[in-house]
Design a protein around this motif. Structure first.
Motif, PDB file in Angstrom:
ATOM      1  N   ASP A  44     -40.765-107.217-112.423  1.00  9.61           N
ATOM      2  CA  ASP A  44     -40.862-106.110-113.844  1.00  9.61           C
ATOM      3  C   ASP A  44     -39.881-105.380-114.158  1.00  9.61           C
ATOM      4  OD1 ASP A  44     -42.445-104.946-115.774  1.00  9.61           O
ATOM      5  OD2 ASP A  44     -43.050-103.350-114.461  1.00  9.61           O
ATOM      6  N   CYS A  45     -39.064-105.811-115.013  1.00  8.21           N
ATOM      7  CA  CYS A  45     -37.782-105.570-115.501  1.00  8.21           C
ATOM      8  C   CYS A  45     -38.048-104.027-116.216  1.00  8.21           C
ATOM      9  CB  CYS A  45     -36.945-106.330-116.181  1.00  8.21           C
ATOM     10  SG  CYS A  45     -36.506-108.085-115.318  1.00  8.21           S
ATOM     11  N   PRO A  46     -37.178-103.065-116.175  1.00  6.49           N
ATOM     12  CA  PRO A  46     -37.160-101.858-116.769  1.00  6.49           C
ATOM     13  C   PRO A  46     -36.619-102.045-118.265  1.00  6.49           C
ATOM     14  CG  PRO A  46     -35.349-101.615-115.468  1.00  6.49           C
ATOM     15  CD  PRO A  46     -35.926-103.006-115.078  1.00  6.49           C
ATOM     16  N   PRO A  47     -36.880-101.237-119.206  1.00  9.24           N
ATOM     17  CA  PRO A  47     -36.335-101.435-120.457  1.00  9.24           C
ATOM     18  C   PRO A  47     -34.972-100.691-120.591  1.00  9.24           C
ATOM     19  CG  PRO A  47     -38.145 -99.773-120.546  1.00  9.24           C
ATOM     20  CD  PRO A  47     -38.124-100.361-119.198  1.00  9.24           C
ATOM     21  N   GLY A  48     -34.132-101.175-121.091  1.00  5.68           N
ATOM     22  CA  GLY A  48     -32.771-100.490-121.455  1.00  5.68           C
ATOM     23  C   GLY A  48     -31.974-100.392-120.396  1.00  5.68           C
ATOM     24  N   VAL A  49     -32.149-100.974-119.241  1.00  6.69           N
ATOM     25  CA  VAL A  49     -31.200-100.748-118.054  1.00  6.69           C
ATOM     26  C   VAL A  49     -30.842-102.156-117.613  1.00  6.69           C
ATOM     27  CG1 VAL A  49     -31.083-100.271-115.785  1.00  6.69           C
ATOM     28  CG2 VAL A  49     -32.673 -98.963-117.312  1.00  6.69           C
ATOM     29  N   VAL A  54     -45.577-108.228-106.790  1.00  2.00           N
ATOM     30  CA  VAL A  54     -45.085-107.572-108.088  1.00  2.00           C
ATOM     31  C   VAL A  54     -43.847-106.733-107.619  1.00  2.00           C
ATOM     32  CG1 VAL A  54     -45.406-105.781-110.024  1.00  2.00           C
ATOM     33  CG2 VAL A  54     -47.037-107.456-109.582  1.00  2.00           C
ATOM     34  N   VAL A  55     -42.603-106.928-108.128  1.00  6.40           N
ATOM     35  CA  VAL A  55     -41.314-106.254-107.568  1.00  6.40           C
ATOM     36  C   VAL A  55     -40.877-105.383-108.899  1.00  6.40           C
ATOM     37  CG1 VAL A  55     -39.027-106.619-107.135  1.00  6.40           C
ATOM     38  CG2 VAL A  55     -40.571-108.171-106.296  1.00  6.40           C
ATOM     39  N   ASP A  56     -41.325-104.055-108.647  1.00  3.16           N
ATOM     40  CA  ASP A  56     -41.121-103.083-109.543  1.00  3.16           C
ATOM     41  C   ASP A  56     -39.597-102.755-109.607  1.00  3.16           C
ATOM     42  OD1 ASP A  56     -41.118-101.046-111.244  1.00  3.16           O
ATOM     43  OD2 ASP A  56     -42.794 -99.845-110.203  1.00  3.16           O
ATOM     44  N   LEU A  57     -38.979-102.989-110.666  1.00  3.33           N
ATOM     45  CA  LEU A  57     -37.414-102.818-110.882  1.00  3.33           C
ATOM     46  C   LEU A  57     -37.162-101.522-111.696  1.00  3.33           C
ATOM     47  CD1 LEU A  57     -36.110-106.303-111.447  1.00  3.33           C
ATOM     48  CD2 LEU A  57     -35.306-104.925-109.632  1.00  3.33           C
ATOM     49  N   ASP A  58     -38.214-100.832-112.133  1.00  2.00           N
ATOM     50  CA  ASP A  58     -38.181 -99.611-113.001  1.00  2.00           C
ATOM     51  C   ASP A  58     -38.158 -98.386-112.134  1.00  2.00           C
ATOM     52  OD1 ASP A  58     -38.588 -97.398-114.637  1.00  2.00           O
ATOM     53  OD2 ASP A  58     -40.077 -98.622-115.869  1.00  2.00           O
ATOM     54  N   PRO A  59     -36.962 -97.491-112.230  1.00  2.71           N
ATOM     55  CA  PRO A  59     -36.881 -96.326-111.359  1.00  2.71           C
ATOM     56  C   PRO A  59     -38.078 -95.410-111.718  1.00  2.71           C
ATOM     57  CG  PRO A  59     -34.766 -96.801-112.567  1.00  2.71           C
ATOM     58  CD  PRO A  59     -35.674 -97.846-113.130  1.00  2.71           C
ATOM     59  N   GLN A  60     -38.759 -95.630-112.634  1.00  2.00           N
ATOM     60  CA  GLN A  60     -40.064 -94.754-112.799  1.00  2.00           C
ATOM     61  C   GLN A  60     -41.238 -95.198-112.083  1.00  2.00           C
ATOM     62  OE1 GLN A  60     -40.514 -93.085-117.187  1.00  2.00           O
ATOM     63  NE2 GLN A  60     -39.513 -95.094-117.627  1.00  2.00           N
ATOM     64  N   SER A  61     -40.880 -96.489-111.187  1.00  2.00           N
ATOM     65  CA  SER A  61     -42.136 -97.038-110.499  1.00  2.00           C
ATOM     66  C   SER A  61     -43.401 -97.083-111.343  1.00  2.00           C
ATOM     67  CB  SER A  61     -42.386 -96.185-109.434  1.00  2.00           C
ATOM     68  OG  SER A  61     -41.084 -96.470-108.471  1.00  2.00           O
ATOM     69  N   LEU A  82     -44.168-103.811-104.686  1.00  2.00           N
ATOM     70  CA  LEU A  82     -42.862-103.054-104.209  1.00  2.00           C
ATOM     71  C   LEU A  82     -42.757-101.996-105.308  1.00  2.00           C
ATOM     72  CD1 LEU A  82     -40.227-105.504-102.388  1.00  2.00           C
ATOM     73  CD2 LEU A  82     -41.606-103.904-101.222  1.00  2.00           C
ATOM     74  N   PRO A  83     -42.875-100.545-105.206  1.00  2.00           N
ATOM     75  CA  PRO A  83     -42.424 -99.765-105.917  1.00  2.00           C
ATOM     76  C   PRO A  83     -40.995 -99.797-106.213  1.00  2.00           C
ATOM     77  CG  PRO A  83     -43.896 -98.649-104.048  1.00  2.00           C
ATOM     78  CD  PRO A  83     -43.436-100.062-103.981  1.00  2.00           C
ATOM     79  N   GLY A  84     -40.537 -99.242-107.438  1.00  2.00           N
ATOM     80  CA  GLY A  84     -39.038 -99.124-108.086  1.00  2.00           C
ATOM     81  C   GLY A  84     -38.434 -97.979-107.255  1.00  2.00           C
ATOM     82  N   GLY A  85     -38.441 -96.744-107.865  1.00  2.00           N
ATOM     83  CA  GLY A  85     -37.827 -95.530-107.176  1.00  2.00           C
ATOM     84  C   GLY A  85     -36.646 -95.353-107.697  1.00  2.00           C
ATOM     85  N   PRO A  86     -36.292 -93.839-107.746  1.00  2.00           N
ATOM     86  CA  PRO A  86     -35.138 -93.468-108.576  1.00  2.00           C
ATOM     87  C   PRO A  86     -33.867 -93.959-108.069  1.00  2.00           C
ATOM     88  CG  PRO A  86     -36.339 -91.697-107.197  1.00  2.00           C
ATOM     89  CD  PRO A  86     -37.190 -92.915-107.369  1.00  2.00           C
ATOM     90  N   ASP A  87     -33.903 -94.228-106.906  1.00  2.00           N
ATOM     91  CA  ASP A  87     -32.531 -94.821-106.264  1.00  2.00           C
ATOM     92  C   ASP A  87     -32.053 -96.164-107.024  1.00  2.00           C
ATOM     93  OD1 ASP A  87     -32.724 -92.619-104.497  1.00  2.00           O
ATOM     94  OD2 ASP A  87     -33.325 -93.898-102.962  1.00  2.00           O
ATOM     95  N   ASP A  95     -48.858 -96.150-104.091  1.00  2.00           N
ATOM     96  CA  ASP A  95     -48.029 -94.749-103.869  1.00  2.00           C
ATOM     97  C   ASP A  95     -46.690 -95.280-104.576  1.00  2.00           C
ATOM     98  OD1 ASP A  95     -46.832 -92.662-103.290  1.00  2.00           O
ATOM     99  OD2 ASP A  95     -46.542 -92.883-101.266  1.00  2.00           O
ATOM    100  N   PRO A  96     -46.349 -94.779-105.821  1.00  2.00           N
ATOM    101  CA  PRO A  96     -45.029 -95.039-106.454  1.00  2.00           C
ATOM    102  C   PRO A  96     -43.789 -94.257-105.720  1.00  2.00           C
ATOM    103  CG  PRO A  96     -46.095 -93.489-107.663  1.00  2.00           C
ATOM    104  CD  PRO A  96     -47.150 -93.848-106.544  1.00  2.00           C
ATOM    105  N   THR A  97     -44.051 -93.486-104.876  1.00  2.00           N
ATOM    106  CA  THR A  97     -43.047 -93.011-104.104  1.00  2.00           C
ATOM    107  C   THR A  97     -42.662 -93.751-102.847  1.00  2.00           C
ATOM    108  OG1 THR A  97     -44.339 -91.368-102.776  1.00  2.00           O
ATOM    109  CG2 THR A  97     -43.661 -90.533-105.104  1.00  2.00           C
ATOM    110  N   ALA A  98     -43.337 -94.786-102.434  1.00  2.00           N
ATOM    111  CA  ALA A  98     -43.209 -95.222-101.262  1.00  2.00           C
ATOM    112  C   ALA A  98     -41.697 -96.015-101.220  1.00  2.00           C
ATOM    113  CB  ALA A  98     -44.241 -96.231-101.042  1.00  2.00           C
ATOM    114  N   PRO A  99     -41.266 -96.387-100.164  1.00  2.00           N
ATOM    115  CA  PRO A  99     -40.127 -97.131-100.158  1.00  2.00           C
ATOM    116  C   PRO A  99     -40.311 -98.735-100.759  1.00  2.00           C
ATOM    117  CG  PRO A  99     -40.304 -96.084 -98.122  1.00  2.00           C
ATOM    118  CD  PRO A  99     -41.444 -95.765 -98.741  1.00  2.00           C
ATOM    119  N   GLY A 100     -39.496 -98.992-101.556  1.00  2.00           N
ATOM    120  CA  GLY A 100     -39.754-100.327-102.123  1.00  2.00           C
ATOM    121  C   GLY A 100     -38.644-100.986-102.523  1.00  2.00           C
ATOM    122  N   THR A 101     -38.282-101.567-104.002  1.00  2.00           N
ATOM    123  CA  THR A 101     -37.273-102.268-104.382  1.00  2.00           C
ATOM    124  C   THR A 101     -35.862-101.650-104.081  1.00  2.00           C
ATOM    125  OG1 THR A 101     -38.653-102.786-106.003  1.00  2.00           O
ATOM    126  CG2 THR A 101     -36.466-103.828-106.339  1.00  2.00           C
TER     127      THR A 101
END
Length: 233
Positions: free
Chosen positions: A107-112, A30-37, A73-78, A46-52
């Motif tokens: 997993d695409c984020p909403p509104g981005v 699962v490739v998390d594309l959401d900055p909120q992970s 792969l977690p998303g992340g604020p970056d 761990d949603p804060t781990a390096p990821g997408t």
């Protein structure tokens, strides 16, 4: 997995589908594309781990194992940063091309829209999620228009797509009308119902993949039908 509107159950379906496919013996990422992970969170990693975001920046992040055969792969604020916003829409597709999995779920984020486009371009198949809310139906329509436009122009991206009707309770009149409304609007697009099921919410709350929480729940059976469609058309 895409839904232009938030809060429609998209991440729950993405993670649940990943859990179902892993339970079938597939190797799933699962490739998390959401900055909120959110996907990384509900899968218990761990949603804060390096990821997408690291992957898109040229790094080689290590996917986190949520269950046997199921990684994320977690998303992340970056993902909200200028560097990611400036990427070519095909960059994610290029970044994952050599990954050794049977299934990648974006997993695409909403509104981005720039992050959503990365996922839609990298995917072979798109599942557009909506519930019975009018704004959710409108958001799903926008995603479908984006998919059609790319296909008409012969651009890279998903060539097949379906609709996932999320958290459906057929005791509600609005939910009863949703399938008929979508059938009229999109007569050639396959539709799938994922019933309202508290097991999905509890699995997310307890951060356990769905097939480990309750493999016999109603939503799991609904998601197995989607898994069959993914592989068998």
């Amino acid at each position: 997995m895409a839904a232009r509107k938030g809060g429609v159950g998209k991440t729950s379906i993405a993670c649940g589908l990943g859990s179902v496919l892993a339970n079938q013996g597939k190797r799933v990422l699962v490739v998390d594309l959401d900055p909120q992970s959110n996907a990384a969170y509900v899968l218990g990693t761990d949603p804060t781990a390096p990821g997408t975001s690291d992957l898109l920046s040229g790094g080689t992040p290590v996917a986190l194992e949520a269950a046997p055969g199921l990684c994320v792969l977690p998303g992340g604020p970056d993902l909200s940063g200028h560097a990611i916003q400036s990427l070519d829409p095909e960059d994610l597709a290029d970044a994952v091309a050599a990954m050794d999995y049977d299934v990648l779920i974006f997993d695409c984020p909403p509104g981005v829209e720039y992050l959503e486009r990365l996922g839609l371009v990298a995917a072979d198949i798109a599942l557009v999620c909506t519930d019975a809310h009018p704004l959710a139906v409108m958001g799903a329509g926008r995603v479908i228009n984006e998919l059609k436009l790319r296909q008409q122009k012969g651009r890279r991206g998903a060539k097949r797509w379906g609709l996932a009707l999320s958290r459906i309770d057929l005791r509600r009149s609005m939910d009863q009308s949703l399938d008929r409304q979508l059938e009229t609007t999109y007569p050639t697009i396959d539709r799938f119902i994922v019933h309202q099921d508290s097991a999905v919410s509890w699995a997310g709350a307890e951060r356990v993949p769905l097939m480990q929480y309750d493999p016999n729940c109603k939503a799991a059976k609904d998601l197995q039908a989607i898994a069959d469609w993914v592989f068998n058309g």
